[in-house]
Write an enzyme that holds these catalytic residues in place. Structure first.
Site, PDB file in Angstrom:
ATOM      1  N   HIS A  19       3.661  -3.518 -12.099  1.00  0.00           N
ATOM      2  CA  HIS A  19       3.374  -4.606 -13.039  1.00  0.00           C
ATOM      3  C   HIS A  19       4.664  -5.289 -13.475  1.00  0.00           C
ATOM      4  O   HIS A  19       4.737  -6.503 -13.610  1.00  0.00           O
ATOM      5  CB  HIS A  19       2.647  -4.071 -14.280  1.00  0.00           C
ATOM      6  CG  HIS A  19       1.442  -3.249 -13.935  1.00  0.00           C
ATOM      7  ND1 HIS A  19       0.984  -2.224 -14.703  1.00  0.00           N
ATOM      8  CD2 HIS A  19       0.615  -3.308 -12.863  1.00  0.00           C
ATOM      9  CE1 HIS A  19      -0.081  -1.679 -14.136  1.00  0.00           C
ATOM     10  NE2 HIS A  19      -0.315  -2.309 -13.023  1.00  0.00           N
ATOM     11  N   ASP A 118      -0.552  -8.805 -18.717  1.00  0.00           N
ATOM     12  CA  ASP A 118      -1.050  -8.587 -17.360  1.00  0.00           C
ATOM     13  C   ASP A 118      -2.398  -7.889 -17.390  1.00  0.00           C
ATOM     14  O   ASP A 118      -3.078  -7.879 -18.425  1.00  0.00           O
ATOM     15  CB  ASP A 118      -0.018  -7.873 -16.489  1.00  0.00           C
ATOM     16  CG  ASP A 118       0.217  -6.446 -16.939  1.00  0.00           C
ATOM     17  OD1 ASP A 118      -0.613  -5.902 -17.693  1.00  0.00           O
ATOM     18  OD2 ASP A 118       1.242  -5.872 -16.547  1.00  0.00           O
ATOM     19  N   ALA A 349      13.736   3.018  -1.182  1.00  0.00           N
ATOM     20  CA  ALA A 349      14.529   2.211  -0.246  1.00  0.00           C
ATOM     21  C   ALA A 349      14.593   0.791  -0.800  1.00  0.00           C
ATOM     22  O   ALA A 349      13.712   0.399  -1.563  1.00  0.00           O
ATOM     23  CB  ALA A 349      13.869   2.201   1.119  1.00  0.00           C
ATOM     24  N   GLN A 351      13.437  -2.158  -0.484  1.00  0.00           N
ATOM     25  CA  GLN A 351      12.349  -2.650   0.369  1.00  0.00           C
ATOM     26  C   GLN A 351      12.509  -4.110   0.800  1.00  0.00           C
ATOM     27  O   GLN A 351      12.223  -4.458   1.938  1.00  0.00           O
ATOM     28  CB  GLN A 351      11.018  -2.454  -0.363  1.00  0.00           C
ATOM     29  CG  GLN A 351       9.823  -2.818   0.473  1.00  0.00           C
ATOM     30  CD  GLN A 351       8.540  -2.263  -0.106  1.00  0.00           C
ATOM     31  OE1 GLN A 351       8.445  -1.065  -0.367  1.00  0.00           O
ATOM     32  NE2 GLN A 351       7.557  -3.107  -0.305  1.00  0.00           N
ATOM     33  N   SER A 371       3.915  -4.927  -2.333  1.00  0.00           N
ATOM     34  CA  SER A 371       4.379  -4.628  -0.974  1.00  0.00           C
ATOM     35  C   SER A 371       3.710  -5.559   0.032  1.00  0.00           C
ATOM     36  O   SER A 371       4.353  -6.055   0.962  1.00  0.00           O
ATOM     37  CB  SER A 371       4.062  -3.183  -0.603  1.00  0.00           C
ATOM     38  OG  SER A 371       4.813  -2.310  -1.425  1.00  0.00           O
ATOM     39  N   GLU A 374       5.220  -8.977  -0.176  1.00  0.00           N
ATOM     40  CA  GLU A 374       6.583  -8.940   0.370  1.00  0.00           C
ATOM     41  C   GLU A 374       6.540  -8.937   1.894  1.00  0.00           C
ATOM     42  O   GLU A 374       7.327  -9.606   2.560  1.00  0.00           O
ATOM     43  CB  GLU A 374       7.320  -7.701  -0.166  1.00  0.00           C
ATOM     44  CG  GLU A 374       7.628  -7.814  -1.656  1.00  0.00           C
ATOM     45  CD  GLU A 374       7.953  -6.494  -2.362  1.00  0.00           C
ATOM     46  OE1 GLU A 374       8.055  -6.507  -3.598  1.00  0.00           O
ATOM     47  OE2 GLU A 374       8.093  -5.459  -1.682  1.00  0.00           O
ATOM     48  N   ALA A 389      -5.673   3.155  -6.612  1.00  0.00           N
ATOM     49  CA  ALA A 389      -5.913   1.878  -7.298  1.00  0.00           C
ATOM     50  C   ALA A 389      -6.837   1.003  -6.429  1.00  0.00           C
ATOM     51  O   ALA A 389      -7.861   1.478  -5.942  1.00  0.00           O
ATOM     52  CB  ALA A 389      -4.602   1.199  -7.642  1.00  0.00           C
TER      53      ALA A 389
HETATM   54  N1  UDP Z   1       9.734  -0.580  -3.910  1.00  0.00           N
HETATM   55  C1  UDP Z   1      11.029  -0.537  -3.481  1.00  0.00           C
HETATM   56  N2  UDP Z   1      11.459   0.579  -2.831  1.00  0.00           N
HETATM   57  C2  UDP Z   1      10.645   1.630  -2.579  1.00  0.00           C
HETATM   58  C3  UDP Z   1       9.314   1.584  -3.018  1.00  0.00           C
HETATM   59  C4  UDP Z   1       8.881   0.449  -3.679  1.00  0.00           C
HETATM   60  O1  UDP Z   1      11.802  -1.472  -3.671  1.00  0.00           O
HETATM   61  O2  UDP Z   1      11.110   2.595  -1.977  1.00  0.00           O
HETATM   62  C5  UDP Z   1       9.243  -1.791  -4.609  1.00  0.00           C
HETATM   63  C6  UDP Z   1       8.486  -2.680  -3.654  1.00  0.00           C
HETATM   64  O3  UDP Z   1       9.365  -3.608  -3.044  1.00  0.00           O
HETATM   65  C7  UDP Z   1       7.463  -3.334  -4.554  1.00  0.00           C
HETATM   66  C8  UDP Z   1       7.195  -2.305  -5.632  1.00  0.00           C
HETATM   67  O4  UDP Z   1       8.307  -1.410  -5.595  1.00  0.00           O
HETATM   68  O5  UDP Z   1       7.997  -4.499  -5.133  1.00  0.00           O
HETATM   69  C9  UDP Z   1       5.905  -1.533  -5.408  1.00  0.00           C
HETATM   70  O6  UDP Z   1       4.830  -2.295  -5.806  1.00  0.00           O
HETATM   71  P1  UDP Z   1       3.423  -2.216  -5.078  1.00  0.00           P
HETATM   72  O7  UDP Z   1       2.514  -3.157  -5.773  1.00  0.00           O
HETATM   73  O8  UDP Z   1       3.564  -2.414  -3.632  1.00  0.00           O
HETATM   74  O9  UDP Z   1       2.953  -0.725  -5.244  1.00  0.00           O
HETATM   75  P2  UDP Z   1       2.813   0.258  -6.498  1.00  0.00           P
HETATM   76  O10 UDP Z   1       4.144   0.868  -6.662  1.00  0.00           O
HETATM   77  O11 UDP Z   1       2.385  -0.552  -7.673  1.00  0.00           O
HETATM   78  O12 UDP Z   1       1.788   1.217  -6.009  1.00  0.00           O
END
Ligand code: UDP
Length: 484
Positions: A19, A118, A349, A351, A371, A374, A389
């Site tokens: 979020h 949100d 990582a 990402q 993700s 992205e 979720a």
């Molecule tokens: N992310 C990252 N590195 C990681 C894992 C996640 O930078 O190793 C970032 C990813 O780029 C994204 C967010 O964390 O912006 C994860 O959000 P997402 O909605 O995909 O999944 P959630 O974590 O809410 O399940």
């Protein structure tokens, strides 16, 4: 007298990286593209994670964004098996007194044109109303899910059984049909508090003046068209598809350079990135199958591996620092056998940089919406591996409707995805021979182009955001006139 000052907006993300990240991007966009001033209010239970702090610190480096954390609240009395939606909602509820004080004083020094919350922040609406500030929702996932949220009160009234026992799939206007079992987690047990909280928020959605959604017209034409129609026919809140809003750089940790240096040494488009978001974990058995499937595929991989859990879940959602190293949970000998083929990193990582990197050719993802966006923005085709979720709904849409993802099939009885199946799907995704693989890659490229167009100055998302901002500027002008 205040005409020169930019309109002032308060943004309140509910806890969780998934979020925080899109709302932080939203804040930046409002400031950089639309010349607003933003107070970004963060909530946390107990204490916030390092990753969360990094994002808030980076945000404060922008002129015209002030980041204010509310004092952490405690959830010690909440049963340990309470679900994430319950924890998030309680965090918001227990932060309301501090929020009331803060918004009151902000509104005195620099009147607010809007409060943006949100998906789980609707309890802040009352505080905004007391101050005469209009409330908006920034909905960080799909329009399909938004449609589900807006329809949930009706669905709740029309049936009493668990949704997975419904004989017919749930049909939302303009959306693909969903079997009850594929609906998001918190609606799978209607007696659980998580469901009650969700329903509570959904019932309040119509109080919002407008809902901004992190999607774009070409990504979800059916659901978006249907929502816009409802807005006219039934006076639902205005819907503004303003996405894809994603981070431009990732928060980094000590291992980040390692990942990128390794990618630099791999051939173009050859690497499968494997990651399950900020909190996803697999069972020990599934983790082993995945490891052996990656190995069996013979393809290069970069895997963000987390310690396994009893059950597949988002158990580490609140804290991303859960992995233990050395990787003693991986199959014996795996690391030495795959040296040269793959790199395994702990927990995190960068990402965005990974998806942007020329060596990355595919993404095995849990289909969290950030993700997914992205991946679309960088044109990386997906292997969909939903965990929790609303991820199953996302996976169905990406694989069956949009055709930008492949979906490995799981064993009917156990839900386990076997190594052979994993290897097969990876091979298809990278294959130059497979028609299916080529289609998915081409479709993702088209969607990437469409995303770029949506955000351009003439694009649908840019225009939608300008429209909301125009409304906030008008509110501000009206307030200023009144005070002269
Ligand atoms: N992310 C990252 N590195 C990681 C894992 C996640 O930078 O190793 C970032 C990813 O780029 C994204 C967010 O964390 O912006 C994860 O959000 P997402 O909605 O995909 O999944 P959630 O974590 O809410 O399940």
């Amino acid at each position: 007298k205040d005409m020169k000052k930019p309109p002032h907006i308060a943004i309140l993300p509910s806890p969780g990286m998934g979020h925080l990240i899109p709302l932080a991007e939203f804040a930046k966009r409002l400031v950089l593209h639309h010349n607003l001033s933003v107070t970004f209010i963060s909530l946390s239970a107990d204490s916030s994670s390092k990753a969360q702090k990094a994002i808030l610190d980076a945000l404060s480096n922008n002129n015209n964004i002030t980041s204010i954390p509310l004092p952490p609240i405690h959830l010690d009395d909440v049963p340990s098996d309470a679900k994430i939606e319950t924890r998030i909602s309680l965090t918001v509820e227990r932060s309301l007194p501090a929020l009331r004080t803060l918004l009151g004083s902000l509104n005195t020094t620099s009147p607010l044109s809007a409060l943006v919350v949100d998906l789980f922040g609707t309890d802040a609406f009352g505080v905004a109303r007391e101050l005469g500030v209009p409330s908006f929702i920034f909905y960080p996932t799909t329009s399909t899910m938004l449609s589900f949220f807006l329809h949930l009160p009706e669905l709740d009234n029309s049936s009493t059984c668990e949704f997975r026992h419904l004989s017919e799939p749930v049909k939302l206007p303009g959306c693909i049909p969903f079997h009850g079992k594929d609906l998001l987690d918190p609606v799978q047990d209607r007696k659980n508090d998580a469901y009650k909280w969700l329903l509570h928020h959904c019932q309040r959605y119509k109080e919002a003046e407008g809902i901004l959604v992190n999607s774009f017209v070409d990504l979800e034409p059916g659901p978006i068209k249907a929502l816009l129609l409802k807005e006219k026919e039934e006076k639902w809140p205005m819907i503004y598809p303003v996405g894809p809003l994603i981070q431009t750089t990732s928060s980094r940790d000590g291992g980040s350079n390692n990942c990128l240096n390794w990618l630099d040494q791999q051939p173009p488009g050859s690497v499968l990135f494997v990651s399950f978001g900020s909190g996803g974990t697999l069972s020990q058995e599934q983790l082993e199958e995945l490891a052996l499937g990656l190995e069996m595929s013979g393809h290069r991989f970069l895997w963000v591996a987390r310690s396994p859990n009893q059950k597949e879940s988002g158990a580490t959602f609140f804290s991303v620092e859960s992995s233990r190293e050395p990787f003693d949970f991986l199959p014996e000998g795996f690391l030495s056998r795959t040296q040269g083929q793959g790199l395994v990193v702990a927990s995190w990582a960068p990402q965005i940089e990974v998806l942007k990197h020329g060596s990355t050719g595919g993404f095995l993802s849990h289909c969290g919406w950030n993700s997914t966006l992205e991946s679309i923005t960088h044109g990386v085709p997906l292997i969909a591996w939903p965990l929790y979720a609303e991820q199953k709904m996302n996976a169905l849409m990406l694989a069956d409707d949009l055709g930008v993802a492949l979906r490995p099939s799981a064993r009917e009885e156990t839900g386990l995805v076997r190594r052979e199946e994993i290897a097969r799907v990876i091979k298809v995704l990278f294959s130059t021979q497979s028609l299916q693989g080529r289609r998915v890659r081409d479709r993702m490229q088209e969607l990437k182009d469409a995303a770029g167009r949506a955000l351009g100055v003439q694009g649908s998302s840019y225009q939608a955001l300008s429209e909301v901002v125009g409304q906030w500027k008008k509110n501000k002008a009206a307030a200023t006139d009144a005070s002269i």
